[in-house]
Design a protein around this motif. Structure first.
Motif, PDB file in Angstrom:
ATOM      1  N   LEU A  19       0.826  -1.205   0.000  1.00 11.48           N
ATOM      2  CA  LEU A  19       0.000   0.000   0.000  1.00 11.48           C
ATOM      3  C   LEU A  19       0.862   1.258   0.000  1.00 11.48           C
ATOM      4  CD1 LEU A  19      -3.017  -0.841   2.340  1.00 11.48           C
ATOM      5  CD2 LEU A  19      -2.947  -0.763  -0.153  1.00 11.48           C
ATOM      6  N   ARG A  20       1.995   1.216   0.670  1.00 10.03           N
ATOM      7  CA  ARG A  20       2.893   2.379   0.621  1.00 10.03           C
ATOM      8  C   ARG A  20       3.467   2.563  -0.776  1.00 10.03           C
ATOM      9  NH1 ARG A  20       6.858   1.906   5.747  1.00 10.03           N
ATOM     10  NH2 ARG A  20       6.364  -0.322   5.624  1.00 10.03           N
ATOM     11  N   MET A  21       3.782   1.456  -1.453  1.00 12.21           N
ATOM     12  CA  MET A  21       4.252   1.535  -2.838  1.00 12.21           C
ATOM     13  C   MET A  21       3.184   2.146  -3.743  1.00 12.21           C
ATOM     14  SD  MET A  21       6.136  -2.064  -3.682  1.00 12.21           S
ATOM     15  CE  MET A  21       5.997  -1.750  -5.441  1.00 12.21           C
ATOM     16  N   ILE A  22       1.956   1.665  -3.586  1.00 14.83           N
ATOM     17  CA  ILE A  22       0.861   2.134  -4.436  1.00 14.83           C
ATOM     18  C   ILE A  22       0.596   3.615  -4.192  1.00 14.83           C
ATOM     19  CG2 ILE A  22      -1.611   1.896  -4.901  1.00 14.83           C
ATOM     20  CD1 ILE A  22      -1.201  -1.139  -4.105  1.00 14.83           C
ATOM     21  N   GLY A  23       0.571   4.009  -2.921  1.00 11.98           N
ATOM     22  CA  GLY A  23       0.320   5.406  -2.585  1.00 11.98           C
ATOM     23  C   GLY A  23       1.374   6.338  -3.139  1.00 11.98           C
ATOM     24  N   ARG A  24       2.618   5.866  -3.178  1.00 13.39           N
ATOM     25  CA  ARG A  24       3.699   6.691  -3.713  1.00 13.39           C
ATOM     26  C   ARG A  24       3.637   6.751  -5.238  1.00 13.39           C
ATOM     27  NH1 ARG A  24       9.304   4.646  -1.940  1.00 13.39           N
ATOM     28  NH2 ARG A  24       8.879   3.075  -3.530  1.00 13.39           N
ATOM     29  N   ALA A  25       3.261   5.653  -5.866  1.00 11.57           N
ATOM     30  CA  ALA A  25       3.253   5.593  -7.327  1.00 11.57           C
ATOM     31  C   ALA A  25       2.048   6.288  -7.942  1.00 11.57           C
ATOM     32  CB  ALA A  25       3.289   4.137  -7.795  1.00 11.57           C
ATOM     33  N   VAL A  26       0.928   6.306  -7.203  1.00  8.57           N
ATOM     34  CA  VAL A  26      -0.308   6.888  -7.743  1.00  8.57           C
ATOM     35  C   VAL A  26      -0.849   7.896  -6.732  1.00  8.57           C
ATOM     36  CG1 VAL A  26      -2.475   6.382  -8.926  1.00  8.57           C
ATOM     37  CG2 VAL A  26      -0.755   4.580  -8.693  1.00  8.57           C
ATOM     38  N   PRO A  27      -0.333   9.112  -6.722  1.00 12.72           N
ATOM     39  CA  PRO A  27      -0.809  10.125  -5.775  1.00 12.72           C
ATOM     40  C   PRO A  27      -2.319  10.338  -5.944  1.00 12.72           C
ATOM     41  CG  PRO A  27       1.187  10.875  -6.863  1.00 12.72           C
ATOM     42  CD  PRO A  27       0.751   9.634  -7.582  1.00 12.72           C
ATOM     43  N   GLY A  28      -3.003  10.413  -4.822  1.00 17.08           N
ATOM     44  CA  GLY A  28      -4.450  10.619  -4.864  1.00 17.08           C
ATOM     45  C   GLY A  28      -5.256   9.358  -4.714  1.00 17.08           C
ATOM     46  N   VAL A  29      -4.635   8.188  -4.917  1.00 17.58           N
ATOM     47  CA  VAL A  29      -5.366   6.948  -4.720  1.00 17.58           C
ATOM     48  C   VAL A  29      -5.625   6.749  -3.226  1.00 17.58           C
ATOM     49  CG1 VAL A  29      -3.352   5.420  -4.474  1.00 17.58           C
ATOM     50  CG2 VAL A  29      -5.474   4.515  -5.398  1.00 17.58           C
ATOM     51  N   VAL A  30      -6.802   6.233  -2.896  1.00 20.18           N
ATOM     52  CA  VAL A  30      -7.162   5.949  -1.508  1.00 20.18           C
ATOM     53  C   VAL A  30      -6.719   4.524  -1.193  1.00 20.18           C
ATOM     54  CG1 VAL A  30      -9.057   5.709   0.137  1.00 20.18           C
ATOM     55  CG2 VAL A  30      -9.127   7.528  -1.587  1.00 20.18           C
ATOM     56  N   CYS A  31      -5.852   4.366  -0.199  1.00 16.27           N
ATOM     57  CA  CYS A  31      -5.337   3.043   0.178  1.00 16.27           C
ATOM     58  C   CYS A  31      -5.934   2.635   1.517  1.00 16.27           C
ATOM     59  CB  CYS A  31      -3.815   3.073   0.259  1.00 16.27           C
ATOM     60  SG  CYS A  31      -3.007   3.331  -1.328  1.00 16.27           S
ATOM     61  N   ILE A  32      -6.627   1.514   1.535  1.00 20.73           N
ATOM     62  CA  ILE A  32      -7.305   1.046   2.737  1.00 20.73           C
ATOM     63  C   ILE A  32      -6.879  -0.383   3.036  1.00 20.73           C
ATOM     64  CG2 ILE A  32      -9.548   0.471   3.760  1.00 20.73           C
ATOM     65  CD1 ILE A  32     -10.761   2.703   2.058  1.00 20.73           C
ATOM     66  N   ALA A  33      -6.423  -0.610   4.261  1.00 21.73           N
ATOM     67  CA  ALA A  33      -6.089  -1.953   4.724  1.00 21.73           C
ATOM     68  C   ALA A  33      -7.139  -2.398   5.727  1.00 21.73           C
ATOM     69  CB  ALA A  33      -4.702  -1.962   5.370  1.00 21.73           C
ATOM     70  N   ASN A  34      -7.762  -3.527   5.446  1.00 23.36           N
ATOM     71  CA  ASN A  34      -8.764  -4.049   6.364  1.00 23.36           C
ATOM     72  C   ASN A  34      -8.918  -5.529   6.076  1.00 23.36           C
ATOM     73  OD1 ASN A  34     -11.103  -4.648   7.901  1.00 23.36           O
ATOM     74  ND2 ASN A  34     -11.822  -2.533   7.681  1.00 23.36           N
ATOM     75  N   ASN A  82     -11.234  -7.272   6.943  1.00 22.74           N
ATOM     76  CA  ASN A  82     -12.629  -7.424   6.537  1.00 22.74           C
ATOM     77  C   ASN A  82     -12.814  -6.619   5.253  1.00 22.74           C
ATOM     78  OD1 ASN A  82     -15.421  -7.182   6.132  1.00 22.74           O
ATOM     79  ND2 ASN A  82     -15.873  -7.202   8.318  1.00 22.74           N
ATOM     80  N   ARG A  83     -12.717  -7.291   4.117  1.00 15.48           N
ATOM     81  CA  ARG A  83     -12.744  -6.572   2.841  1.00 15.48           C
ATOM     82  C   ARG A  83     -14.068  -5.834   2.628  1.00 15.48           C
ATOM     83  NH1 ARG A  83      -8.683  -8.644  -0.685  1.00 15.48           N
ATOM     84  NH2 ARG A  83      -7.139  -9.643   0.627  1.00 15.48           N
ATOM     85  N   ILE A  84     -15.164  -6.422   3.103  1.00 17.34           N
ATOM     86  CA  ILE A  84     -16.461  -5.765   2.933  1.00 17.34           C
ATOM     87  C   ILE A  84     -16.459  -4.419   3.646  1.00 17.34           C
ATOM     88  CG2 ILE A  84     -18.919  -5.894   3.498  1.00 17.34           C
ATOM     89  CD1 ILE A  84     -18.724  -8.916   3.075  1.00 17.34           C
ATOM     90  N   ALA A  85     -15.956  -4.401   4.882  1.00 14.94           N
ATOM     91  CA  ALA A  85     -15.869  -3.142   5.626  1.00 14.94           C
ATOM     92  C   ALA A  85     -14.926  -2.172   4.932  1.00 14.94           C
ATOM     93  CB  ALA A  85     -15.413  -3.409   7.063  1.00 14.94           C
ATOM     94  N   GLY A  86     -13.857  -2.693   4.351  1.00 19.20           N
ATOM     95  CA  GLY A  86     -12.914  -1.835   3.638  1.00 19.20           C
ATOM     96  C   GLY A  86     -13.546  -1.168   2.431  1.00 19.20           C
ATOM     97  N   VAL A  87     -14.335  -1.929   1.671  1.00 19.84           N
ATOM     98  CA  VAL A  87     -15.021  -1.365   0.507  1.00 19.84           C
ATOM     99  C   VAL A  87     -16.056  -0.334   0.955  1.00 19.84           C
ATOM    100  CG1 VAL A  87     -16.538  -1.890  -1.436  1.00 19.84           C
ATOM    101  CG2 VAL A  87     -14.612  -3.397  -0.930  1.00 19.84           C
ATOM    102  N   GLN A  88     -16.805  -0.648   2.008  1.00 19.27           N
ATOM    103  CA  GLN A  88     -17.801   0.305   2.514  1.00 19.27           C
ATOM    104  C   GLN A  88     -17.130   1.604   2.945  1.00 19.27           C
ATOM    105  OE1 GLN A  88     -19.566  -2.247   5.486  1.00 19.27           O
ATOM    106  NE2 GLN A  88     -21.337  -2.717   4.189  1.00 19.27           N
ATOM    107  N   ASP A  89     -15.968   1.490   3.579  1.00 18.39           N
ATOM    108  CA  ASP A  89     -15.216   2.673   3.997  1.00 18.39           C
ATOM    109  C   ASP A  89     -14.808   3.500   2.782  1.00 18.39           C
ATOM    110  OD1 ASP A  89     -13.823   4.447   5.668  1.00 18.39           O
ATOM    111  OD2 ASP A  89     -11.983   3.267   5.554  1.00 18.39           O
ATOM    112  N   ALA A  90     -14.336   2.824   1.746  1.00 19.20           N
ATOM    113  CA  ALA A  90     -13.906   3.525   0.528  1.00 19.20           C
ATOM    114  C   ALA A  90     -15.057   4.301  -0.098  1.00 19.20           C
ATOM    115  CB  ALA A  90     -13.350   2.521  -0.477  1.00 19.20           C
ATOM    116  N   VAL A  91     -16.243   3.701  -0.093  1.00 20.79           N
ATOM    117  CA  VAL A  91     -17.401   4.323  -0.732  1.00 20.79           C
ATOM    118  C   VAL A  91     -17.994   5.428   0.137  1.00 20.79           C
ATOM    119  CG1 VAL A  91     -19.738   3.913  -1.593  1.00 20.79           C
ATOM    120  CG2 VAL A  91     -17.927   2.229  -2.042  1.00 20.79           C
ATOM    121  N   GLU A  92     -18.223   5.104   1.408  1.00 24.90           N
ATOM    122  CA  GLU A  92     -18.977   6.019   2.273  1.00 24.90           C
ATOM    123  C   GLU A  92     -18.135   7.176   2.800  1.00 24.90           C
ATOM    124  OE1 GLU A  92     -20.562   3.447   5.249  1.00 24.90           O
ATOM    125  OE2 GLU A  92     -21.778   2.287   3.801  1.00 24.90           O
TER     126      GLU A  92
END
Length: 292
Positions: A52-67, A69-79
């Motif tokens: 996630l640190r690699m992704i965040g550095r390579a694509v500024p502005g992308v939202v990186c979420i570690a969870n 519980n993937r369902i909760a992670g997706v809900q967090d990303a959306v809501e």
């Protein structure tokens, strides 16, 4: 909400993170707000995982979420973040989250997990389950013989006859200096001592050699290795007569936080995904069908 999963059927490094980065960059270039949701292996609540640190550095502005519980992670990303599209990292076996596009990677250097399920081999599930994919990407297609690649494609065609297949390579783009990020000339980095904590360090070495760098030493650790001062002392000793130490983007995010007087420059290898043949077209068509 479009959900794209990037995964594989084997344990170990198939090149998921560079593919996720490539997808995030492509989607961002279309004006979409992108989230990457990962289990976050090796990370903590205050320190994101290596990927996630690699992704965040390579694509500024992308939202990186570690969870976990993937369902909760997706809900967090959306809501909470209001994203337009979600990339699920390493989720082919995570069936609880519905996905609209299943991208499955097959590493040409070790495609079918030695033919056995874990723990005897490295298969997470049978090869025939590739037929669940919506798109198969054969990674590191340039690191095996053409006959071997043809055999891989033939087998994929047998088990997943209706799934489009793209080929790609991990192309080395540049070397940059750890904690400085200035470019380094590969000619000044040979011979090199290689340091990596990866699922497939052999592929990393092959990519380094593509730059014309000779290898005079190597220290490979387990995937997601958390480096200690003791490790660094061993690395410095192993460097010996090397002109530099070469490591990966993934390892650099951890090595860069260690206060170390390195005996030689530490070069970080940056790679990008290049699709071969009509691979770009295959990917574009899959994204167009999903998003339009």
């Amino acid at each position: 909400m479009p959900v794209i999963s990037v995964g594989n059927i084997t344990a170990g490094g198939t090149g998921k993170t560079p593919i996720v980065i490539a997808l995030a960059q492509t989607l961002s270039s279309r004006g979409m707000k992108v989230a990457v949701v990962s289990r976050g292996y090796g990370g903590t609540s205050v320190k994101p995982s290596d990927e996630l640190r690699m992704i965040g550095r390579a694509v500024p502005g992308v939202v990186c979420i570690a969870n976990s519980n993937r369902i909760a992670g997706v809900q967090d990303a959306v809501e909470r973040h209001g994203v337009d599209v979600v990339l699920l990292d390493d989720a082919f076996q995570h069936r609880r989250v519905k996905r609209d596009l299943d991208v499955v990677l097959v590493d040409a250097t070790c495609p079918f997990g030695f033919e056995y399920l874990l723990p005897r081999g490295t298969l997470r599930e049978p090869v025939r389950n590739l037929n669940r994919a919506d798109l198969i990407v054969v990674t590191r297609a340039n690191q095996c013989e053409e006959d071997a690649l043809a055999d891989i494609l033939h087998r994929i065609g047998r088990v997943a006859p209706n799934v489009p297949v793209a080929e790609c390579v991990h192309k080395p783009t540049k070397l940059w200096k750890l904690n400085n990020e200035s470019s380094l000339d590969p000619a000044n980095c040979t011979p090199a001592c290689l340091i990596a904590g990866l699922g497939n360090p052999t592929a990393f070495e092959r990519t380094v050699r593509e730059l014309g760098i000779e290898v005079c030493g190597r220290m490979f650790f387990a995937d997601h290795h958390d480096y200690t001062e003791r490790d660094v002392a061993r690395i410095c000793r192993e460097a010996g007569e090397a002109a530099c130490i070469v490591t990966t983007d993934k390892d650099a995010v951890k090595l860069g936080h260690l206060a170390t007087n390195w005996p030689v420059p530490v070069a970080v290898l940056e790679v990008r995904i290049d699709f071969r043949g009509d691979g770009d077209k295959i990917l574009t068509e899959a994204l167009d069908e999903l998003l339009n």
